[in-house]
Design an enzyme around this catalytic site. Structure first.
Site, PDB file in Angstrom:
ATOM      1  CB  ALA A  21     -38.441  23.365 -17.275  1.00  0.00           C
ATOM      2  CE1 TYR A  22     -41.225  31.394 -15.209  1.00  0.00           C
ATOM      3  CE2 TYR A  22     -42.127  31.718 -17.405  1.00  0.00           C
ATOM      4  CZ  TYR A  22     -41.980  32.128 -16.091  1.00  0.00           C
ATOM      5  OH  TYR A  22     -42.621  33.269 -15.658  1.00  0.00           O
ATOM      6  N   GLY A  23     -42.300  27.163 -19.004  1.00  0.00           N
ATOM      7  CA  GLY A  23     -43.618  27.164 -19.628  1.00  0.00           C
ATOM      8  C   GLY A  23     -44.477  26.017 -19.131  1.00  0.00           C
TER       9      GLY A  23
ATOM     10  CB  SER B 153     -45.614  33.487 -16.741  1.00  0.00           C
ATOM     11  OG  SER B 153     -44.799  33.978 -17.783  1.00  0.00           O
TER      12      SER B 153
ATOM     13  CE  LYS C 299     -44.433  31.103 -13.599  1.00  0.00           C
ATOM     14  NZ  LYS C 299     -44.842  31.662 -12.311  1.00  0.00           N
TER      15      LYS C 299
END
Length: 129
Positions: free
Chosen positions: A33-35, A21, A38
C-alpha cells in the site's frame, strides 16, 4: 497543491516539489500500500506539471532512498543492524543525509531548474537504478 497553484497563478508562477519515496520505484512486498500511494503521488506530480505548465508553475518530485534521520536511528535502536541493511541496498554504500535531499529540492525550486518540470528525481545513491 491546488491551493498552492492558485496562489502561484496570482504571482505569475512558481515551483512545487513533492517528496515521494524510493518505494514508488522499487517493489517492497512488506509494504504494498505504501508503494502504491507513493506511485500515485508521482503520477499526480507529473499530471500537475503538465496541467499547470501554461501557468508557469513547475511541479517535480523527489524519491529519496534511505536517509540518515532520527527516525532511522530509532528504528536501529529497535532493530539492530537495520542501518547496515539499508546501506547494503545502496551502491554508494550509505544513506543520503537530510541536507543532500534538501539540496535536491532547493535546486528543483530554484531558477537554475527553470526548464525542469514533471521530473521525478531519485536521491537514493543509485539504490533504485
Amino acid at each position: 497543491m491546488v491551493h498552492e497553484a492558485a496562489i502561484m497563478r496570482r504571482g505569475g508562477g512558481g515551483a512545487i516539489v513533492n517528496t515521494s519515496s524510493i518505494g514508488s520505484r522499487r517493489a517492497n512486498p512488506a509494504l504494498p500500500a505504501y508503494g502504491a500511494m507513493k506511485r500515485a503521488l508521482n503520477s499526480i506530480t507529473e499530471t500537475a506539471a503538465v496541467t499547470w505548465a501554461p501557468d508557469h508553475i513547475r511541479v517535480n518530485g523527489l524519491t529519496p532512498g534511505g536517509t540518515a534521520t532520527e527516525m532511522i536511528d530509532a528504528w536501529e535502536a529497535m532493530t539492530p543492524g537495520i542501518i547496515d541493511q539499508i546501506n547494503a541496498t545502496s551502491p554508494m554504500g550509505r544513506m543520503a543525509t537530510p541536507d543532500e535531499v534538501a539540496e535536491a529540492a532547493l535546486w528543483l525550486l530554484s531558477d537554475r531548474a527553470s526548464a525542469v518540470s514533471g521530473a521525478i528525481l531519485p536521491v537514493d545513491g543509485a539504490a533504485g537504478a
